[in-house]
Design an enzyme around this catalytic site. Structure first.
Site, PDB file in Angstrom:
ATOM      1  N   TYR A  63       0.829  -1.205   0.000  1.00  0.00           N
ATOM      2  CA  TYR A  63       0.000   0.000   0.000  1.00  0.00           C
ATOM      3  C   TYR A  63       0.867   1.259   0.000  1.00  0.00           C
ATOM      4  O   TYR A  63       1.715   1.447   0.878  1.00  0.00           O
ATOM      5  CB  TYR A  63      -0.942   0.013   1.199  1.00  0.00           C
ATOM      6  CG  TYR A  63      -2.074  -0.993   1.108  1.00  0.00           C
ATOM      7  CD1 TYR A  63      -2.356  -1.689  -0.071  1.00  0.00           C
ATOM      8  CD2 TYR A  63      -2.886  -1.249   2.202  1.00  0.00           C
ATOM      9  CE1 TYR A  63      -3.394  -2.598  -0.155  1.00  0.00           C
ATOM     10  CE2 TYR A  63      -3.933  -2.168   2.133  1.00  0.00           C
ATOM     11  CZ  TYR A  63      -4.177  -2.838   0.956  1.00  0.00           C
ATOM     12  OH  TYR A  63      -5.207  -3.749   0.891  1.00  0.00           O
ATOM     13  N   PRO A 234     -16.522  -2.683   0.324  1.00  0.00           N
ATOM     14  CA  PRO A 234     -17.927  -2.894   0.695  1.00  0.00           C
ATOM     15  C   PRO A 234     -18.864  -1.764   0.279  1.00  0.00           C
ATOM     16  O   PRO A 234     -20.070  -1.969   0.178  1.00  0.00           O
ATOM     17  CB  PRO A 234     -17.861  -3.018   2.228  1.00  0.00           C
ATOM     18  CG  PRO A 234     -16.672  -2.190   2.614  1.00  0.00           C
ATOM     19  CD  PRO A 234     -15.670  -2.437   1.513  1.00  0.00           C
ATOM     20  N   LEU A 235     -18.306  -0.565   0.027  1.00  0.00           N
ATOM     21  CA  LEU A 235     -19.134   0.564  -0.381  1.00  0.00           C
ATOM     22  C   LEU A 235     -19.205   0.705  -1.896  1.00  0.00           C
ATOM     23  O   LEU A 235     -19.840   1.636  -2.408  1.00  0.00           O
ATOM     24  CB  LEU A 235     -18.606   1.863   0.230  1.00  0.00           C
ATOM     25  CG  LEU A 235     -19.088   2.228   1.656  1.00  0.00           C
ATOM     26  CD1 LEU A 235     -20.583   2.443   1.693  1.00  0.00           C
ATOM     27  CD2 LEU A 235     -18.646   1.241   2.687  1.00  0.00           C
ATOM     28  N   ALA A 236     -18.552  -0.201  -2.627  1.00  0.00           N
ATOM     29  CA  ALA A 236     -18.584  -0.178  -4.094  1.00  0.00           C
ATOM     30  C   ALA A 236     -18.218   1.196  -4.639  1.00  0.00           C
ATOM     31  O   ALA A 236     -18.864   1.709  -5.552  1.00  0.00           O
ATOM     32  CB  ALA A 236     -19.958  -0.617  -4.608  1.00  0.00           C
ATOM     33  N   GLY A 238     -18.689   4.048  -3.515  1.00  0.00           N
ATOM     34  CA  GLY A 238     -19.704   5.084  -3.316  1.00  0.00           C
ATOM     35  C   GLY A 238     -20.848   5.066  -4.306  1.00  0.00           C
ATOM     36  O   GLY A 238     -21.637   6.028  -4.364  1.00  0.00           O
TER      37      GLY A 238
END
Length: 325
Positions: A63, A234-236, A238
């Site tokens: 990262y 998990p939020l794709a 936004g």
């Protein structure tokens, strides 16, 4: 009655229901030095996460080309006693292009795993990792070699628990045969947009299953073996929580509107609804949120406090996949 809980092996460690992903710590993916502004940004994200009950943090050696771990290490050094209060999880197994003479590739050789962990601990400024994940399936992986590497890390006290990322049930099963330490985590892409984890079971022996690439049986295997499922993305990005959806498939726009209606009805953020949808799954999915801005992290505050009904869950699922059950 609510049955939401984390799998059995997770009772060994005080895991929070949501994980803060630290992929954005450290700024750009370049070789530039870390600035004080980047450290302040990281510290604000960590403190905001702690404020809403998140004390599990997810990193990886790649990262921002190692800068994410260095920034997190600086935050640890600035906040006294923080190390003992949190769970630190990192990953290894990807070699980026430009770091040596070879191409970008996966590498789970024993030498690379051991070297990677030493680098992770050095950048974080700590003596041990709570959890180490193998980042991607390596086609040239030797399960026995991986098992020996993990045993050495565990015996040396450098890593307390192990897991994988982006792997199916049979890949995990093979690795576990040669490992003396259990795998307690599997991190996969799951969201209202990436619904393969549901489709893999629902569409068995039906036409839609031909387009599904999510490994069938993985959800059930992880539940049976008490392996914690974590959801990255998990939020794709936004798509259902305010991001402009023009140009997306019609199901995205319809589902975004449905999420907004449910959020308004409960007086919570759309982010809370999207995460609550994931977390209602019986596997006890643990979302890994990737935000670094405090206001975005705060938007997830209510996700653990609401429980969608079965009807609401199926409404969102049917809307996202664009068909009735």
């Amino acid at each position: 009655m609510t049955y939401r809980q984390l799998p059995l092996h997770y009772h060994q460690i005080p895991a929070s229901p949501i994980v803060l992903g630290c992929m954005r710590f450290g700024g750009a993916w370049d070789g530039q030095p870390i600035t004080n502004d980047l450290v302040v940004e990281g510290r604000q994200a960590v403190e905001t996460a702690l404020e809403i009950g998140i004390h599990h943090f997810d990193l990886a050696d790649i990262y921002t080309r190692g800068k994410a771990e260095r920034v997190f290490g600086r935050v640890l050094s600035e906040i006294g006693g923080l190390r003992e209060q949190i769970i630190i999880q990192s990953k290894c197994g990807i070699r980026l292009a430009g770091e040596d003479e070879g191409p970008q590739r996966y590498d789970t050789s024993e030498a690379h795993i051991l070297k990677s962990v030493d680098g992770i601990l050095s950048r974080l400024g700590i003596d041990y990792l709570d959890i180490l994940l193998l980042h991607r399936p390596d086609p040239l992986a030797h399960p026995q070699e991986i098992g020996e590497a993990l045993a050495k890390l565990h015996q040396a006290g450098k890593v307390r628990h192990f897991g994988v990322s982006n792997m199916g049930s049979e890949q995990i099963r093979l690795l576990q045969m040669y490992s003396r330490v259990p795998f307690i985590v599997n991190q996969l892409e799951m969201s209202l947009d990436k619904i393969g984890f549901v489709e893999a079971g629902v569409t068995v022996n039906r036409e839609p299953s031909k387009q599904n690439v999510f490994p069938y049986g993985t959800m059930e295997f992880c539940q049976a073996e008490h392996i914690q499922l974590q959801a990255w993305g998990p939020l794709a990005q936004g798509r259902f929580t305010g991001r402009v959806v023009e140009g997306q498939r019609p199901e995205i726009k319809a589902t975004s509107e449905l999420v907004a209606q449910m959020a308004a009805k409960r007086d919570v953020t759309p982010e809370a609804i999207v995460l609550a949808w994931l977390m209602k799954h019986p596997a006890g999915i643990q979302p890994v949120i990737g935000s670094i801005r405090p206001e975005r992290i705060l938007a997830y505050r209510d996700a653990t406090q609401i429980e969608l009904t079965r009807d609401e869950w199926y409404e969102l699922y049917s809307s996202s996949c664009g068909r009735r059950m």
